[in-house]
Write a protein that holds these residues in place. Structure first.
Motif, PDB file in Angstrom:
ATOM      1  N   LEU A  96       0.800  -1.220   0.000  1.00  0.00           N
ATOM      2  CA  LEU A  96       0.000   0.000   0.000  1.00  0.00           C
ATOM      3  C   LEU A  96       0.836   1.275   0.000  1.00  0.00           C
ATOM      4  CD1 LEU A  96      -2.682  -1.233   2.502  1.00  0.00           C
ATOM      5  CD2 LEU A  96      -3.230  -0.268   0.280  1.00  0.00           C
ATOM      6  N   ARG A  97       1.998   1.224   0.615  1.00  0.00           N
ATOM      7  CA  ARG A  97       2.802   2.437   0.775  1.00  0.00           C
ATOM      8  C   ARG A  97       3.128   3.125  -0.552  1.00  0.00           C
ATOM      9  NH1 ARG A  97       7.998   4.243   1.349  1.00  0.00           N
ATOM     10  NH2 ARG A  97       8.313   5.862   2.927  1.00  0.00           N
ATOM     11  N   PRO A  98       3.507   2.395  -1.617  1.00  0.00           N
ATOM     12  CA  PRO A  98       3.792   3.091  -2.880  1.00  0.00           C
ATOM     13  C   PRO A  98       2.569   3.802  -3.455  1.00  0.00           C
ATOM     14  CG  PRO A  98       4.718   0.876  -2.905  1.00  0.00           C
ATOM     15  CD  PRO A  98       3.829   0.957  -1.716  1.00  0.00           C
ATOM     16  N   GLU A 121      -7.851   5.398   1.108  1.00  0.00           N
ATOM     17  CA  GLU A 121      -9.027   4.609   0.724  1.00  0.00           C
ATOM     18  C   GLU A 121      -9.119   4.507  -0.800  1.00  0.00           C
ATOM     19  OE1 GLU A 121     -12.536   5.996   2.628  1.00  0.00           O
ATOM     20  OE2 GLU A 121     -11.739   5.748   4.646  1.00  0.00           O
ATOM     21  N   GLN A 122      -8.764   5.587  -1.497  1.00  0.00           N
ATOM     22  CA  GLN A 122      -8.736   5.528  -2.953  1.00  0.00           C
ATOM     23  C   GLN A 122      -7.615   4.615  -3.442  1.00  0.00           C
ATOM     24  OE1 GLN A 122      -8.459   9.555  -4.420  1.00  0.00           O
ATOM     25  NE2 GLN A 122     -10.161  10.265  -3.161  1.00  0.00           N
ATOM     26  N   ALA A 123      -6.462   4.688  -2.769  1.00  0.00           N
ATOM     27  CA  ALA A 123      -5.329   3.840  -3.152  1.00  0.00           C
ATOM     28  C   ALA A 123      -5.663   2.372  -2.979  1.00  0.00           C
ATOM     29  CB  ALA A 123      -4.105   4.207  -2.312  1.00  0.00           C
ATOM     30  N   GLY A 151      -9.645  -5.731   6.957  1.00  0.00           N
ATOM     31  CA  GLY A 151      -8.801  -5.750   5.769  1.00  0.00           C
ATOM     32  C   GLY A 151      -7.818  -4.598   5.770  1.00  0.00           C
ATOM     33  N   PHE A 152      -7.612  -3.995   4.599  1.00  0.00           N
ATOM     34  CA  PHE A 152      -6.651  -2.899   4.463  1.00  0.00           C
ATOM     35  C   PHE A 152      -7.016  -1.694   5.321  1.00  0.00           C
ATOM     36  CE2 PHE A 152      -5.119  -4.235  -0.035  1.00  0.00           C
ATOM     37  CZ  PHE A 152      -4.153  -5.043   0.535  1.00  0.00           C
ATOM     38  N   LEU A 153      -8.310  -1.417   5.482  1.00  0.00           N
ATOM     39  CA  LEU A 153      -8.710  -0.261   6.287  1.00  0.00           C
ATOM     40  C   LEU A 153      -8.277  -0.438   7.749  1.00  0.00           C
ATOM     41  CD1 LEU A 153     -12.297   0.524   4.936  1.00  0.00           C
ATOM     42  CD2 LEU A 153     -10.177   1.759   4.460  1.00  0.00           C
ATOM     43  N   MET A 154      -8.390  -1.653   8.253  1.00  0.00           N
ATOM     44  CA  MET A 154      -8.000  -1.923   9.634  1.00  0.00           C
ATOM     45  C   MET A 154      -6.499  -1.735   9.824  1.00  0.00           C
ATOM     46  SD  MET A 154      -9.233  -2.690  12.580  1.00  0.00           S
ATOM     47  CE  MET A 154     -10.841  -3.437  12.266  1.00  0.00           C
ATOM     48  N   ALA A 183       0.121   8.373   3.714  1.00  0.00           N
ATOM     49  CA  ALA A 183      -0.880   7.881   4.657  1.00  0.00           C
ATOM     50  C   ALA A 183      -0.238   7.382   5.948  1.00  0.00           C
ATOM     51  CB  ALA A 183      -1.698   6.767   4.006  1.00  0.00           C
ATOM     52  N   PHE A 184       0.784   6.554   5.819  1.00  0.00           N
ATOM     53  CA  PHE A 184       1.412   5.997   7.008  1.00  0.00           C
ATOM     54  C   PHE A 184       2.245   7.044   7.741  1.00  0.00           C
ATOM     55  CE2 PHE A 184       0.488   2.280   4.404  1.00  0.00           C
ATOM     56  CZ  PHE A 184      -0.099   1.443   5.336  1.00  0.00           C
ATOM     57  N   ALA A 185       2.911   7.933   6.991  1.00  0.00           N
ATOM     58  CA  ALA A 185       3.714   8.982   7.618  1.00  0.00           C
ATOM     59  C   ALA A 185       2.828   9.938   8.419  1.00  0.00           C
ATOM     60  CB  ALA A 185       4.495   9.753   6.551  1.00  0.00           C
ATOM     61  N   SER A 186       1.711  10.361   7.834  1.00  0.00           N
ATOM     62  CA  SER A 186       0.810  11.292   8.527  1.00  0.00           C
ATOM     63  C   SER A 186       0.169  10.639   9.732  1.00  0.00           C
ATOM     64  CB  SER A 186      -0.265  11.797   7.557  1.00  0.00           C
ATOM     65  OG  SER A 186      -1.064  10.731   7.083  1.00  0.00           O
ATOM     66  N   THR A 187      -0.202   9.367   9.593  1.00  0.00           N
ATOM     67  CA  THR A 187      -0.819   8.640  10.709  1.00  0.00           C
ATOM     68  C   THR A 187       0.167   8.490  11.863  1.00  0.00           C
ATOM     69  OG1 THR A 187      -2.280   7.423   9.215  1.00  0.00           O
ATOM     70  CG2 THR A 187      -1.898   6.461  11.381  1.00  0.00           C
TER      71      THR A 187
END
Length: 629
Positions: A24-26, A102-104, A143-146, A31-35
């Motif tokens: 997901l990161r690419p 979520e779009q990614a 899933g990915f959202l979790m 997303a992960f940095a901001s979180t």
């Protein structure tokens, strides 16, 4: 793929979620940095405030030195304001990145669908997997959202543990003075050890209980998916344009009431309510109760040491807040690991979909770019059956396409006419035999190059709720003159002239209030224009006019025949009268070519399949004339 019922290990849990992070990161690196940034600052902020507040209270309860108090007040206010601004800015960044995440996540699924072999795209099992993934997300963000939510919670928990340890160490190192009498027992290492053990036990037991409750919640996913299907099918009957006529005529809305009553998961007597009143609710209540017990123990210990004179009253706030936060942070980490273990079942489903292999050989040869369009296709003893089926859809098919030929493919419904076209376009590969292009097996050609040789109007073609020109070109940027010419050649010129914005007119009203609805015949002309714009050597019409009357269908075919030029055109039709102008007609029956030839030659064979089909259709047009005579 592992069954969801198999035991989930911590190793598998970490591996599958780390894989998801890498995947997901690419697509959305922010997303992960901001979180992580938001979670870290949000976790540390309360500790900074608690520490400064405790120092301020200690000074107020002690010497009350102005030279100490005023700088502390200023620092507390400045730090508090700065934390509010920083946290707010990070939250804004996090929310923006979460939306992109979520779009990614959806783009990963879309990219996979677009890259799959068509044989797998066409399988019901593939769509069922994707449907399960989305239903799991709607049920409880599994899933990915979790993953993103758990990632933030775990970063916050880890930072919280570090901050709490820094502020808590002195609670155990500051001794009770000897003047405190019996309360000096609080200094005994055994007492401290027992207290730390009790705190650790409660800290770990609480999230373990909560995890047991979460397991029940995760176990309801199958019931939830089934219930959601019912709700989507019957909860919005009145909203669906396609079903409104039948609903009005037959009062079908009455069907939905008992269906929803007996199959909706969230009824007060449903399985969720029963589980919440039973074991799930029990485990959850026990987990939160243990947290309350822990808070009580902390208050007693801290207050006793403060009463004994180990530290000032202001430090009570610091230590109570720090120890409670430490316990909460550790509990968060343990609970999130438990949630990730539950989420592993749903991640398995995601990777069962994403790991579907591409088995179709893509080829490497480049198709010849021939200006004379001298392409020849041959089916050489081709047999094919759909994946998972034991029945041959095509059997021992042998035929050649002559360059520039007009060929019709006819036969009864289910005779595998469309299957023949799917193999020709290499949407599937045959299990037996070969399909040759200029004498070379089509599997050796570059897949995309080969596909570009064909323009097809399928019987279930689709137009998008986008501008007319973009629909024809299949792109937002295109040759407008070429699109306009294709529409005119397809017989859409008069309608185009009446459209308010020409090629920029939006089709349908999903995304534009001034969108234009087109009739079935008009839609078919647009679809034909799309094939002409592509300008491929092979043009194929796969019963796109099945909904039209015979006269309208014949007009479209004859018009198409005029503009096909030197291209090879293939027509599939269940109406034989529309195909009389073709040079060659192939008659399919039960997956085999039983006859092949011109219309006149096939009709002369009164014992053949073509003659039987022709007479069966002709009676509906000749009978009225006979009656009038």
């Amino acid at each position: 793929m592992k069954s969801s019922s198999e035991k989930i290990t911590l190793k598998e849990t970490m591996q599958i979620h780390f894989r998801a992070y890498r995947d997901l990161r690419p697509y959305c690196p922010g997303a992960f940095a901001s979180t992580a940034a938001y979670a870290a600052v949000n976790a540390l902020g309360p500790y900074v405030t608690v520490y400064l507040s405790s120092q301020l209270i200690n000074e107020l309860a002690g010497a009350r030195r102005p030279e100490i108090l005023w700088p502390l007040v200023g620092l507390t206010l400045a730090v508090g304001a700065g934390l509010v601004l920083l946290t707010g800015a990070l939250l804004h960044w996090k929310k923006a990145m979460t939306d992109r995440y979520e779009q990614a996540k959806e783009k990963i699924y879309t990219d996979k669908m677009l890259s799959l072999d068509y044989a797998d795209v066409d399988k019901a099992e593939t769509h069922d997997l994707l449907s399960q993934i989305r239903q799991n997300e709607r049920w409880a963000s599994w899933g990915f959202l979790m993953l993103l939510d758990a990632f933030g919670e775990m970063v916050g928990g880890a930072v919280g543990v570090l901050g709490a340890i820094v502020l808590t160490v002195s609670l155990f190192t500051l001794p009770v003075p000897s003047s405190a009498g019996q309360l000096t027992l609080l200094n005994h290492p055994l007492f401290v050890l027992l207290l730390v053990a009790a705190l650790a036990g409660v800290t770990f037991l609480s999230p373990l209980c909560l995890n047991q409750g979460n397991k029940y919640w995760a176990s309801l996913s199958e019931d939830a998916k089934f219930s959601n299907r019912f709700f989507r099918a019957f909860g919005f009957l009145g909203d669906e344009k396609e079903t409104n006529l039948d609903i009005r005529m037959y009062n079908q809305q009455k069907i939905s009431i008992p269906c929803l009553k007996h199959n909706f998961l969230f009824n007060t007597d449903g399985i969720v309510a029963r589980t919440a009143r039973g074991p799930m609710g029990g485990w959850m209540a026990l987990g939160y109760s243990l947290s309350a017990v822990l808070t009580g123990l902390v208050y007693v210990f801290v207050c006793l040491k403060a009463w004994a004179g180990a530290f000032g009253v202001g430090s009570v706030t610091q230590y109570v807040g720090a120890v409670t936060a430490l316990s909460t942070s550790v509990s968060t980490l343990v609970e999130r690991v438990g949630i990730l273990k539950s989420n592993t079942t749903f991640m398995r489903t995601i990777y069962q979909f994403l790991d579907i292999p591409n088995q179709m050989y893509q080829g490497s040869l480049t198709t010849e770019k021939r200006s004379d369009r001298q392409y020849e296709v041959e089916f050489r003893d081709v047999s094919f059956k759909y994946p998972g089926s034991s029945v041959w859809a095509l059997r021992h098919v042998n035929m050649k396409f002559k360059v520039g030929e007009r060929m019709a493919v006819v036969g009864e419904n289910g005779s595998s006419k469309t299957t023949f076209i799917k193999l020709l376009c290499r949407l599937y590969d045959p299990q037996e035999g070969q399909i040759l292009l200029n004498g070379i097996d089509i599997r050796k050609y570059n897949y995309r190059d080969y596909m570009n040789l064909f323009s097809v109007v399928f019987q279930d073609f689709q137009l998008l709720a986008q501008p007319l020109g973009a629909n024809v070109a299949g792109a937002q940027t295109y040759d407008r003159a070429k699109v306009r010419q294709a529409l005119e050649d397809a017989g859409f010129g008069d309608r185009l002239a009446k459209m308010p914005q020409g090629l920029d007119t939006m089709l349908y009203k999903e995304f534009a209030t001034d969108g234009v609805d087109v009739s079935g015949g008009e839609a078919q002309k647009i679809a034909i224009a799309r094939t002409l714009y592509k300008d491929a050597p092979f043009l194929i019409l796969d019963e796109p006019t099945a909904a039209l009357d015979p006269i309208a269908e014949a007009e479209i075919y004859s018009k198409f025949n005029e503009i096909a030029g030197d291209k090879t055109a293939v027509y599939i039709s269940h109406r034989l009268s529309s195909c009389k102008f073709c040079d060659e007609i192939a008659v399919f029956d039960h997956g085999q070519i039983v006859q092949q030839g011109s219309h006149d030659r096939l009709l002369a064979d009164e014992g053949g399949k073509y003659y039987a089909l022709w007479m069966a259709q002709a009676q509906y047009y000749t009978a009225p004339a006979a009656q009038e005579a």
